[in-house]
Design a protein around this motif. Sequence first.
Motif, PDB file in Angstrom:
ATOM      1  N   GLY A   1      -3.997  51.819  58.936  1.00  0.00           N
ATOM      2  CA  GLY A   1      -4.592  53.095  57.968  1.00  0.00           C
ATOM      3  C   GLY A   1      -4.794  52.514  56.448  1.00  0.00           C
ATOM      4  N   CYS A   2      -4.450  51.667  56.410  1.00  0.00           N
ATOM      5  CA  CYS A   2      -4.772  51.822  54.658  1.00  0.00           C
ATOM      6  C   CYS A   2      -3.814  52.252  53.434  1.00  0.00           C
ATOM      7  CB  CYS A   2      -6.271  52.444  54.257  1.00  0.00           C
ATOM      8  SG  CYS A   2      -8.239  51.982  54.434  1.00  0.00           S
ATOM      9  N   ARG A   3      -3.152  52.541  54.475  1.00  0.00           N
ATOM     10  CA  ARG A   3      -1.803  52.549  54.261  1.00  0.00           C
ATOM     11  C   ARG A   3      -0.433  51.171  54.852  1.00  0.00           C
ATOM     12  NH1 ARG A   3       0.629  58.403  53.948  1.00  0.00           N
ATOM     13  NH2 ARG A   3       0.687  58.420  56.020  1.00  0.00           N
TER      14      ARG A   3
ATOM     15  N   SER B   1      -3.121  45.405  60.658  1.00  0.00           N
ATOM     16  CA  SER B   1      -3.907  46.001  61.575  1.00  0.00           C
ATOM     17  C   SER B   1      -4.516  46.639  61.391  1.00  0.00           C
ATOM     18  CB  SER B   1      -2.615  46.877  62.283  1.00  0.00           C
ATOM     19  OG  SER B   1      -1.317  46.335  61.784  1.00  0.00           O
ATOM     20  N   ASP B   2      -5.731  46.784  60.070  1.00  0.00           N
ATOM     21  CA  ASP B   2      -6.479  47.665  60.281  1.00  0.00           C
ATOM     22  C   ASP B   2      -8.420  47.097  60.322  1.00  0.00           C
ATOM     23  OD1 ASP B   2      -5.621  50.280  59.322  1.00  0.00           O
ATOM     24  OD2 ASP B   2      -5.380  49.409  57.361  1.00  0.00           O
ATOM     25  N   GLY B   3      -8.156  45.655  61.048  1.00  0.00           N
ATOM     26  CA  GLY B   3      -8.887  44.822  60.892  1.00  0.00           C
ATOM     27  C   GLY B   3     -10.757  45.061  59.612  1.00  0.00           C
ATOM     28  N   ILE B   4     -10.279  45.798  59.039  1.00  0.00           N
ATOM     29  CA  ILE B   4     -10.756  45.997  57.731  1.00  0.00           C
ATOM     30  C   ILE B   4     -10.570  44.912  57.055  1.00  0.00           C
ATOM     31  CG2 ILE B   4     -11.551  47.982  58.817  1.00  0.00           C
ATOM     32  CD1 ILE B   4     -10.481  49.149  55.738  1.00  0.00           C
ATOM     33  N   LEU B   5     -11.566  45.050  55.054  1.00  0.00           N
ATOM     34  CA  LEU B   5     -10.723  44.085  54.216  1.00  0.00           C
ATOM     35  C   LEU B   5      -9.958  44.983  53.152  1.00  0.00           C
ATOM     36  CD1 LEU B   5     -11.202  41.310  52.350  1.00  0.00           C
ATOM     37  CD2 LEU B   5     -12.661  42.990  50.864  1.00  0.00           C
ATOM     38  N   HIS B   6      -8.744  43.817  53.438  1.00  0.00           N
ATOM     39  CA  HIS B   6      -7.283  44.326  52.654  1.00  0.00           C
ATOM     40  C   HIS B   6      -7.588  43.216  51.591  1.00  0.00           C
ATOM     41  CE1 HIS B   6      -6.699  48.296  54.196  1.00  0.00           C
ATOM     42  NE2 HIS B   6      -6.036  47.648  55.631  1.00  0.00           N
ATOM     43  N   ASN B   7      -6.774  43.123  50.644  1.00  0.00           N
ATOM     44  CA  ASN B   7      -6.144  42.025  49.936  1.00  0.00           C
ATOM     45  C   ASN B   7      -5.283  43.234  49.612  1.00  0.00           C
ATOM     46  OD1 ASN B   7      -7.220  44.029  47.673  1.00  0.00           O
ATOM     47  ND2 ASN B   7      -6.425  42.308  46.258  1.00  0.00           N
TER      48      ASN B   7
ATOM     49  N   HIS C   1      -9.082  49.164  48.209  1.00  0.00           N
ATOM     50  CA  HIS C   1      -8.305  50.742  48.592  1.00  0.00           C
ATOM     51  C   HIS C   1      -7.235  50.771  47.233  1.00  0.00           C
ATOM     52  CE1 HIS C   1      -9.141  48.522  51.850  1.00  0.00           C
ATOM     53  NE2 HIS C   1      -9.982  49.253  52.224  1.00  0.00           N
ATOM     54  N   GLY C   2      -7.685  50.789  46.337  1.00  0.00           N
ATOM     55  CA  GLY C   2      -6.850  51.506  44.658  1.00  0.00           C
ATOM     56  C   GLY C   2      -5.380  52.171  44.773  1.00  0.00           C
ATOM     57  N   TRP C   3      -5.483  53.221  45.860  1.00  0.00           N
ATOM     58  CA  TRP C   3      -4.331  54.347  46.349  1.00  0.00           C
ATOM     59  C   TRP C   3      -3.427  53.673  47.346  1.00  0.00           C
ATOM     60  CZ3 TRP C   3      -9.212  54.543  49.203  1.00  0.00           C
ATOM     61  CH2 TRP C   3      -8.750  54.126  50.668  1.00  0.00           C
ATOM     62  N   MET C   4      -3.425  52.155  47.758  1.00  0.00           N
ATOM     63  CA  MET C   4      -2.499  51.041  48.593  1.00  0.00           C
ATOM     64  C   MET C   4      -1.278  50.402  47.631  1.00  0.00           C
ATOM     65  SD  MET C   4      -4.592  49.619  52.005  1.00  0.00           S
ATOM     66  CE  MET C   4      -3.257  49.086  52.564  1.00  0.00           C
ATOM     67  N   HIS C   5      -0.044  50.933  47.566  1.00  0.00           N
ATOM     68  CA  HIS C   5       1.505  50.284  46.948  1.00  0.00           C
ATOM     69  C   HIS C   5       2.406  50.768  47.457  1.00  0.00           C
ATOM     70  CE1 HIS C   5      -0.994  50.631  42.937  1.00  0.00           C
ATOM     71  NE2 HIS C   5      -1.505  52.150  43.418  1.00  0.00           N
ATOM     72  N   ALA C   6       2.724  49.001  47.572  1.00  0.00           N
ATOM     73  CA  ALA C   6       4.020  48.903  48.045  1.00  0.00           C
ATOM     74  C   ALA C   6       5.411  48.267  46.738  1.00  0.00           C
ATOM     75  CB  ALA C   6       4.141  47.876  49.579  1.00  0.00           C
TER      76      ALA C   6
ATOM     77  N   ALA D   1     -15.347  49.183  43.700  1.00  0.00           N
ATOM     78  CA  ALA D   1     -15.548  48.599  41.290  1.00  0.00           C
ATOM     79  C   ALA D   1     -14.784  49.799  40.660  1.00  0.00           C
ATOM     80  CB  ALA D   1     -17.016  48.074  41.260  1.00  0.00           C
ATOM     81  N   PRO D   2     -15.724  50.868  40.635  1.00  0.00           N
ATOM     82  CA  PRO D   2     -15.066  52.069  39.791  1.00  0.00           C
ATOM     83  C   PRO D   2     -13.185  51.373  39.557  1.00  0.00           C
ATOM     84  CG  PRO D   2     -16.721  52.995  41.271  1.00  0.00           C
ATOM     85  CD  PRO D   2     -15.857  51.554  41.872  1.00  0.00           C
ATOM     86  N   THR D   3     -12.496  51.451  40.488  1.00  0.00           N
ATOM     87  CA  THR D   3     -11.453  52.289  40.891  1.00  0.00           C
ATOM     88  C   THR D   3     -10.285  50.027  40.149  1.00  0.00           C
ATOM     89  OG1 THR D   3     -10.426  50.708  43.127  1.00  0.00           O
ATOM     90  CG2 THR D   3     -11.226  53.051  42.879  1.00  0.00           C
ATOM     91  N   LEU D   4     -11.244  49.082  39.848  1.00  0.00           N
ATOM     92  CA  LEU D   4     -10.178  47.754  39.860  1.00  0.00           C
ATOM     93  C   LEU D   4     -10.174  48.199  38.792  1.00  0.00           C
ATOM     94  CD1 LEU D   4     -13.437  45.732  41.326  1.00  0.00           C
ATOM     95  CD2 LEU D   4     -11.588  46.048  42.407  1.00  0.00           C
TER      96      LEU D   4
END
Lengths: 241, 540
Positions: free
Chosen positions: A108-110, A129-135, A174-179, B180-183
């Motif tokens: 869920g992008c978290r 588990s999302d199956g979309i691009l995460h780095n 996803h700039g909001w994802m932090h752990a 891009a704008p969040t990087l």
Amino acid sequence: MRKLGSIAAVAVGVGVVGLAAWTRQPPQGGATIAGNIKFTGAKPANPKIDMTEEPKCKAKYQAPPTEEVVVVNPNGTLANVFVYVKSGLPATYKAPAPAGSVTLDQDGCRYHPHVLGIMVGQNLEIKNSDGILHNIKAKGTKNRPFNISQPTTMTSTRTFTAPEVMVPLECNVHGWMHAWLGVLAHPFYGVSGSNGGFSIKGLPPGTYTIEAWHEKYGTQTATVTVTGSETKAQDFTFAAK
Amino acid sequence: MTVWRAIGRFQMAIMGLSVLLCAPSSLRAQDTTAGKKVYVKWCAGCHGETGAGDGPAAAYMLPRPRNFTGAIYKIRTTASGQLPTDADMMRAIDEGLPGSAMPAWKGRLSDADRRAVLAYLKTFSSFFADTSQHVVELKFGSAPGGGSGAEALKVGRQFYDSIGCRKCHGDQGRGDGPSAPTLKDDAGFPIFAADLHQSWRFRGGASVEDVYRRLRTGLDGTPMPSFADLIDQKFLTDEQLWRLAQYVRSLSPARTPEVRDVIHAPRVGGGGGGGRGAGGTLPTAPDDSAWARVDRYWFPLVGQVIRKSRWFVPAIAGVWVQAVHDGQAVAVRVSWDDRSQSPDTAWLPFEKRVLETVASDDSGTSGAGLWPDQLALQFPRRIPAGMERPYFLMGTETDPVYQWRWVSSPAGGRVVAGLARGLERFDTLAGAEGAPGARSSYDHGEWRVVFTRSLATPDTANELQFEPGRAIPVAFFAWDGSSGEHGTRLAVSTWYFLALDQPTPPRVFISPVVAMALTLGLGVMVVLRAQRRGTAGSRG
């Protein structure tokens, strides 16, 4: 014959000592330090996450998801506090990395969990588990940083070489994802969960500095002495800023 | 006595030799004084005395100079998280990092100095001395053939989409993806996703091999991850990753664009000649297919660093320019890569971070705002007879320049003509008859604006009168609103020339023939004369 016997006895003795040294476990004890992470003041609102760009993640939520900077439990305690033995173990203390791995899931992008601990050398399984691009970027300073891509449902494994509290983990897509990952050379740590409690088990007798770390409210320490198999209570209180 | 002396000398010679043989290796490992000297003189200005990337010039740069203390390097041949090899570091020193302020030092510093400074750089981080750090140079193989073929590029494009490159680099690769704008980089500074249409600005080099290596290793310290796990786990074959690299490389010109001085504007339509098949009428729409048949010229832009407030981090690297005329009017098409169609609220936080990161030399400048994108075309008021031209940076109070200024707006944009008297003053010219027109389009990170104007206008005192066959000075200025660019914060070019082609007169074809005949005739005459004289001489 007597001579031979004594040689054999010495040999056996050496063998036993050697075996004892070989199988010697870290000085595990039976003491426990446990407590609750209390929270006072007004509960701050976490930033809302706009998942418009990721419909797959967005679909996993009924209410708009938020970041998890400050998670206050229904019982008024604070979750996601990393509590660990900062000092007090003998300098010679060495614990082997456990065979089991620690899992960090991107769902869920978290990140799940948001705060976790791991031992030096232990495997961190990073699961998408999302199956979309995460780095997944690990931004340690005592550990080498890394940045790996997972564009599909997959799991990558990494290990850490040095104790470090904390190694920030993030996703740049996803700039909001932090752990936050606490890396330690010993197994004496815990994270406060949904009831605000933590416990550190198996401590050998001694006097320890215990630190509680929170991503927004910083750190607090306490000194706790334990003997035998007793359980000592140690609470921490964080106040809203 | 002499024997002893000889033996003594021999012993000393042996000792000297052994010192020579043994000492250097240990000295090389520890003695970094030579490297420090080079570093302090040439590197510390940007990278800082302690290697923390915080020299006096650093605050004006974006990207910021490397902080050596973490031993995190973008351009490596090792896996993500590993230290770079010495060769990786030496490449950055030798060749510089294109698209950044880091120049190439090969040729400026001796081999010994560059080796010495490399050894010194490694002292800034304890990771290099840590023997448990394994540095393994990856094996990369070579690119599969047929990389520029349509089938290979199709495969590459397929993976560009499926592994999510567009998230940051955008649908067409101009660094305008939704993330891009969040990087941010590891230090929290704003960072642009690379514009994949400008391979000559790739930090690690422009070749297909370089692109492939960046995909395998990632660029540590930046949001660009390594895709190695995908290959290890067989989600992607090595060949597919090569195809992706080939696709990415295909987005840029085959070779670094050469900067030429003169823009040739072919003549189209009636009036004969020229044209290079550029259709019959003047193309005024930015996406008119006729533009595909007109040569385009690249002009690099640099930050305006002459007047306050200076701007060291221009967002627009350059403009592509094409021009045609039909004997009556001229059309100039300017295209440039810009990640944002400003004003755009999605980029406002990024703009704020840029302005917080880049030091200002002027406390009076305003902060972040929803600025538009702008482009200015500059000409002198009159075609100069000699090489004298007005001051390139928007003229002066007494010697103004004639400009067309295009400003973006959510509705598309508009253009005004006027006289600039320096950076701060722009007086609009009211004459409707000589006013230029402009049509623009914004498409996936690229602006295309076509300016048109009649060659002649009534206001001959202020408005340039275009004449075919003359070298007309022209300069370019660009602002990216979403990077906080407005006013004196802009990207500038120097003067170049625009030449409107003339219909080729018949004498162009005849004169060479006449000249050849004359030369031949003259030559024959000279030879005959010489022969005659020679015969006369031998007789006498």
